[in-house]
Motif scaffolding. Structure first.
Motif, PDB file in Angstrom:
ATOM      1  N   LEU A 146     -41.205 -93.539 -31.951  1.00  0.00           N
ATOM      2  CA  LEU A 146     -42.624 -93.252 -31.747  1.00  0.00           C
ATOM      3  C   LEU A 146     -43.339 -94.443 -31.105  1.00  0.00           C
ATOM      4  O   LEU A 146     -44.178 -94.277 -30.210  1.00  0.00           O
ATOM      5  CB  LEU A 146     -43.285 -92.891 -33.077  1.00  0.00           C
ATOM      6  N   ILE A 147     -42.995 -95.652 -31.552  1.00  0.00           N
ATOM      7  CA  ILE A 147     -43.617 -96.860 -31.002  1.00  0.00           C
ATOM      8  C   ILE A 147     -43.222 -97.060 -29.542  1.00  0.00           C
ATOM      9  O   ILE A 147     -44.074 -97.239 -28.663  1.00  0.00           O
ATOM     10  CB  ILE A 147     -43.219 -98.097 -31.832  1.00  0.00           C
ATOM     11  N   LEU A 148     -41.903 -97.002 -29.264  1.00  0.00           N
ATOM     12  CA  LEU A 148     -41.424 -97.241 -27.903  1.00  0.00           C
ATOM     13  C   LEU A 148     -41.879 -96.155 -26.934  1.00  0.00           C
ATOM     14  O   LEU A 148     -42.229 -96.448 -25.784  1.00  0.00           O
ATOM     15  CB  LEU A 148     -39.900 -97.344 -27.894  1.00  0.00           C
ATOM     16  N   CYS A 149     -41.868 -94.910 -27.394  1.00  0.00           N
ATOM     17  CA  CYS A 149     -42.288 -93.809 -26.523  1.00  0.00           C
ATOM     18  C   CYS A 149     -43.743 -93.953 -26.117  1.00  0.00           C
ATOM     19  O   CYS A 149     -44.097 -93.807 -24.940  1.00  0.00           O
ATOM     20  CB  CYS A 149     -42.082 -92.466 -27.230  1.00  0.00           C
ATOM     21  N   SER A 150     -44.594 -94.217 -27.087  1.00  0.00           N
ATOM     22  CA  SER A 150     -46.025 -94.314 -26.796  1.00  0.00           C
ATOM     23  C   SER A 150     -46.317 -95.456 -25.826  1.00  0.00           C
ATOM     24  O   SER A 150     -47.111 -95.307 -24.891  1.00  0.00           O
ATOM     25  CB  SER A 150     -46.820 -94.499 -28.094  1.00  0.00           C
ATOM     26  N   LEU A 151     -45.660 -96.607 -26.001  1.00  0.00           N
ATOM     27  CA  LEU A 151     -45.890 -97.753 -25.121  1.00  0.00           C
ATOM     28  C   LEU A 151     -45.315 -97.512 -23.724  1.00  0.00           C
ATOM     29  O   LEU A 151     -45.951 -97.840 -22.714  1.00  0.00           O
ATOM     30  CB  LEU A 151     -45.274 -99.018 -25.725  1.00  0.00           C
ATOM     31  N   THR A 152     -44.118 -96.940 -23.657  1.00  0.00           N
ATOM     32  CA  THR A 152     -43.477 -96.704 -22.360  1.00  0.00           C
ATOM     33  C   THR A 152     -44.247 -95.694 -21.530  1.00  0.00           C
ATOM     34  O   THR A 152     -44.441 -95.866 -20.318  1.00  0.00           O
ATOM     35  CB  THR A 152     -42.028 -96.226 -22.562  1.00  0.00           C
ATOM     36  N   LEU A 153     -44.699 -94.608 -22.155  1.00  0.00           N
ATOM     37  CA  LEU A 153     -45.396 -93.551 -21.425  1.00  0.00           C
ATOM     38  C   LEU A 153     -46.797 -93.976 -20.979  1.00  0.00           C
ATOM     39  O   LEU A 153     -47.386 -93.327 -20.107  1.00  0.00           O
ATOM     40  CB  LEU A 153     -45.474 -92.287 -22.283  1.00  0.00           C
ATOM     41  N   LYS A 154     -47.339 -95.034 -21.582  1.00  0.00           N
ATOM     42  CA  LYS A 154     -48.660 -95.534 -21.182  1.00  0.00           C
ATOM     43  C   LYS A 154     -48.588 -96.463 -19.970  1.00  0.00           C
ATOM     44  O   LYS A 154     -49.614 -96.813 -19.385  1.00  0.00           O
ATOM     45  CB  LYS A 154     -49.317 -96.279 -22.349  1.00  0.00           C
ATOM     46  N   LEU A 155     -47.391 -96.874 -19.572  1.00  0.00           N
ATOM     47  CA  LEU A 155     -47.252 -97.758 -18.419  1.00  0.00           C
ATOM     48  C   LEU A 155     -47.712 -97.051 -17.147  1.00  0.00           C
ATOM     49  O   LEU A 155     -47.333 -95.887 -16.915  1.00  0.00           O
ATOM     50  CB  LEU A 155     -45.792 -98.201 -18.255  1.00  0.00           C
ATOM     51  N   PRO A 156     -48.506 -97.698 -16.308  1.00  0.00           N
ATOM     52  CA  PRO A 156     -48.931 -97.068 -15.041  1.00  0.00           C
ATOM     53  C   PRO A 156     -47.745 -96.914 -14.092  1.00  0.00           C
ATOM     54  O   PRO A 156     -46.960 -97.842 -13.899  1.00  0.00           O
ATOM     55  CB  PRO A 156     -49.962 -98.057 -14.487  1.00  0.00           C
ATOM     56  N   ARG A 157     -47.620 -95.713 -13.522  1.00  0.00           N
ATOM     57  CA  ARG A 157     -46.495 -95.436 -12.633  1.00  0.00           C
ATOM     58  C   ARG A 157     -46.894 -95.425 -11.158  1.00  0.00           C
ATOM     59  O   ARG A 157     -46.018 -95.327 -10.291  1.00  0.00           O
ATOM     60  CB  ARG A 157     -45.852 -94.099 -13.010  1.00  0.00           C
TER      61      ARG A 157
END
Length: 314
Positions: free
Chosen positions: A157-168
């Motif tokens: 949950l922690i890694l998913c939320s942080l990774t998906l918030k990265l600007p692409r």
């Protein structure tokens, strides 16, 4: 809004092996074979462990959880992969990518902990045989498995939320055949030191620490095995422990190399084929490794089929 190839602008493009169209058919056939073997082999272990009362032990309780986990893990990846390999479209929806990323990471982290739990079970069985049933009582086994599953979920949950918030920055091409964390991080148009540190820290917790505990357990087991005078028991210990150690080596070796190594030091080809190995090949080998070296499972399968055959003819 649709693009020219029929995929939405919010979809991700899974590059996978698209630069090797001549290999895609071969890879798809191999993947299908390995996936079928994974489903059949792991389902067999689950059913046999449930149906045969002689296998109602901690070892087979953990093994059933591992088999169920491998079925879920491969199913979160392979069906979409086969669709992309067999068809002209290489896309996956944003929601599908998020789910694939979440379940693959969650189940992978859980497996790391579960393998460590299984090593402790083997330690208790070999080094404390007279107290084994007291030490590994059903409540403890259930708590250990629940801890493994919940810990994997929390970190994911922690890694998913942080990774998906990265600007692409409108980047849609995933340099892999499924939405795996290293490939999604590479898509970002900014460098995140926080995620790099977090990935490394969780890698230590979920990869290096469990592996260290496994190696310590097997070090103690090896010392105990040397003192065993019964050849039959010595052979049985080596069979059951050898099977587990083989699975640990196959899984942890490739995962640690992929996740603990700086991402910019891993080539595209190397990353693809290593990922292919630990996501598809290893789960299909687990049932073979455990059953071919385990007389208990083979005997249980024979007993169940004999009962079914006797029931059908009577």
């Amino acid at each position: 809004m649709e693009t020219s190839n029929g995929s939405s602008e919010t979809d991700f493009i899974l590059l996978g092996f698209s630069d090797r169209p001549q290999l895609e058919r071969i890879i798809s056939v191999l993947v299908f074979i390995f996936y079928t073997a994974t489903l059949v082999g792991n389902t067999t272990i689950i059913l046999v462990s449930y149906l045969d009362t002689q296998l109602h032990t901690p070892m087979y309780f953990f093994l059933s959880n591992l088999s169920f986990l491998d079925i879920c893990y491969t199913t979160s990846i392979i069906p979409q992969m086969l669709v992309n390999l067999w068809g002209p479209k290489k896309s996956i929806t944003y929601g599908g990518c998020v789910l694939q990323f979440f379940f693959a990471l969650d189940l992978g982290a859980t497996e790391c902990l579960l393998l460590a739990v299984m090593a402790y079970d083997r330690y208790a069985a070999v080094c404390q045989p007279l107290h084994y049933t007291v030490v590994m009582h059903p409540q403890l086994c259930q708590k250990m498995v629940l801890t493994a599953w919940s810990s994997g979920l929390g970190s994911t949950l922690i890694l998913c939320s942080l990774t998906l918030k990265l600007p692409r920055c409108a980047h849609r091409k995933v340099d892999n055949f499924f939405c795996e964390m290293p490939a999604l991080i590479k898509m970002a148009c900014v460098y995140s030191k926080v995620i790099e540190i977090l990935v490394f820290a969780l890698g230590v917790v979920f990869l290096l620490v469990p592996l260290s505990l496994i190696l310590i357990s097997y070090g103690v087991i090896t010392h105990a095995v040397v003192r065993i005078k019964s050849a039959a028991r010595w052979h049985k210990v080596l069979n059951t422990c050898g099977s587990h150690l083989t699975v640990v080596t196959l899984f942890h070796g490739t995962i640690i190399y992929m996740y603990m190594k700086p991402q910019n030091h891993t080539s595209q080809d190397e990353g693809l084929f290593l990922t292919l190995f630990y996501t598809i090949v290893t789960p299909s080998l687990n049932p073979l490794i455990y059953t071919l070296r385990n007389k208990d499972v083979k005997s249980a399968v024979k007993r169940i089929f004999w009962v079914e055959k006797w029931s059908a003819t009577s």
